[in-house]
Enzyme design. Sequence first.
Site, PDB file in Angstrom:
ATOM      1  N   LYS A 198       0.813  -1.219   0.000  1.00 42.14           N
ATOM      2  CA  LYS A 198       0.000   0.000   0.000  1.00 42.14           C
ATOM      3  C   LYS A 198       0.849   1.273   0.000  1.00 42.14           C
ATOM      4  CE  LYS A 198      -3.972  -2.166   2.244  1.00 42.14           C
ATOM      5  NZ  LYS A 198      -4.891  -2.087   3.408  1.00 42.14           N
ATOM      6  N   TYR A 257     -12.432  -2.229  -4.298  1.00 44.03           N
ATOM      7  CA  TYR A 257     -12.978  -2.375  -2.947  1.00 44.03           C
ATOM      8  C   TYR A 257     -14.501  -2.258  -2.921  1.00 44.03           C
ATOM      9  CZ  TYR A 257      -8.267  -2.269  -1.037  1.00 44.03           C
ATOM     10  OH  TYR A 257      -6.959  -2.569  -0.736  1.00 44.03           O
ATOM     11  N   PHE A 300     -15.963   2.870   6.455  1.00 42.65           N
ATOM     12  CA  PHE A 300     -14.567   3.191   6.158  1.00 42.65           C
ATOM     13  C   PHE A 300     -14.257   3.268   4.656  1.00 42.65           C
ATOM     14  CE2 PHE A 300     -14.808  -1.441   6.733  1.00 42.65           C
ATOM     15  CZ  PHE A 300     -14.251  -1.887   5.542  1.00 42.65           C
ATOM     16  N   ARG A 318      -1.099 -14.447   4.173  1.00 43.01           N
ATOM     17  CA  ARG A 318      -1.863 -13.858   5.275  1.00 43.01           C
ATOM     18  C   ARG A 318      -1.089 -13.994   6.593  1.00 43.01           C
ATOM     19  NH1 ARG A 318      -6.134 -11.323   3.889  1.00 43.01           N
ATOM     20  NH2 ARG A 318      -7.095 -11.443   5.931  1.00 43.01           N
ATOM     21  N   THR A 334      -4.729  -7.339  10.786  1.00 41.33           N
ATOM     22  CA  THR A 334      -5.065  -6.082  10.122  1.00 41.33           C
ATOM     23  C   THR A 334      -4.645  -4.880  10.956  1.00 41.33           C
ATOM     24  OG1 THR A 334      -6.937  -7.150   9.028  1.00 41.33           O
ATOM     25  CG2 THR A 334      -6.958  -4.751   9.107  1.00 41.33           C
ATOM     26  N   ARG A 371       2.989  -6.295   8.959  1.00 42.14           N
ATOM     27  CA  ARG A 371       2.252  -5.182   9.573  1.00 42.14           C
ATOM     28  C   ARG A 371       2.868  -4.758  10.902  1.00 42.14           C
ATOM     29  NH1 ARG A 371      -3.454  -7.518   7.539  1.00 42.14           N
ATOM     30  NH2 ARG A 371      -3.618  -6.291   5.618  1.00 42.14           N
ATOM     31  N   ASN A 417      -2.012   0.197   6.873  1.00 40.89           N
ATOM     32  CA  ASN A 417      -1.489  -1.067   7.388  1.00 40.89           C
ATOM     33  C   ASN A 417      -0.577  -1.813   6.410  1.00 40.89           C
ATOM     34  OD1 ASN A 417      -3.393  -2.108   5.630  1.00 40.89           O
ATOM     35  ND2 ASN A 417      -4.638  -3.062   7.210  1.00 40.89           N
ATOM     36  N   HIS A 469      -2.102  -5.430   1.544  1.00 45.29           N
ATOM     37  CA  HIS A 469      -3.387  -6.101   1.350  1.00 45.29           C
ATOM     38  C   HIS A 469      -3.064  -7.491   0.831  1.00 45.29           C
ATOM     39  CE1 HIS A 469      -7.402  -7.037  -0.360  1.00 45.29           C
ATOM     40  NE2 HIS A 469      -6.689  -7.579  -1.342  1.00 45.29           N
ATOM     41  N   GLU A 508      -9.124 -10.866  -7.857  1.00 48.16           N
ATOM     42  CA  GLU A 508      -8.213  -9.755  -7.599  1.00 48.16           C
ATOM     43  C   GLU A 508      -7.031  -9.763  -8.562  1.00 48.16           C
ATOM     44  OE1 GLU A 508      -9.211  -9.113  -2.857  1.00 48.16           O
ATOM     45  OE2 GLU A 508      -7.242  -9.870  -3.418  1.00 48.16           O
TER      46      GLU A 508
END
Length: 137
Positions: free
Chosen positions: A9, A49, A57, A85, A91, A102, A112, A115, A126
Amino acid sequence: MEQTLSIIKPDAVAKNVVGKILSRFEDAGLRIAATKKIQLSQADAEAFYAIHAERPFFKDLVEFMISGPVVVTVLEGDSAMSKNRDLMGATNPAEAEAGTIRADFAESIDANAVHGSDSVENAVNEISFFFAQREIN
């Protein structure tokens, strides 16, 4: 061979830790099948998204994701989705285990760092959002 999508990100790109994050994927046995740095448009972020469009949010998420470039990557390997993950961590970086991406690089639950696809089915969608099949090898 399972594939999953990772997005580094804008906050992590701005911190110049892209190489460190990509190395973690490779060190964990995942192969980088495709990667590119892009700037999302508002329409891109809203479409990607869209599943969260009704959530409170959503607007902030879209604004954050268009605030700077991102690095999108197709990761490949045995159990790629769950392995990614695990590498990302919770998260909320305050709850992420030490040594996860993270915990080490994220600033907040909103900024964070990364993704990752949350299911193999979502990974397929995706990946195709960002990559043509000819770009993945």
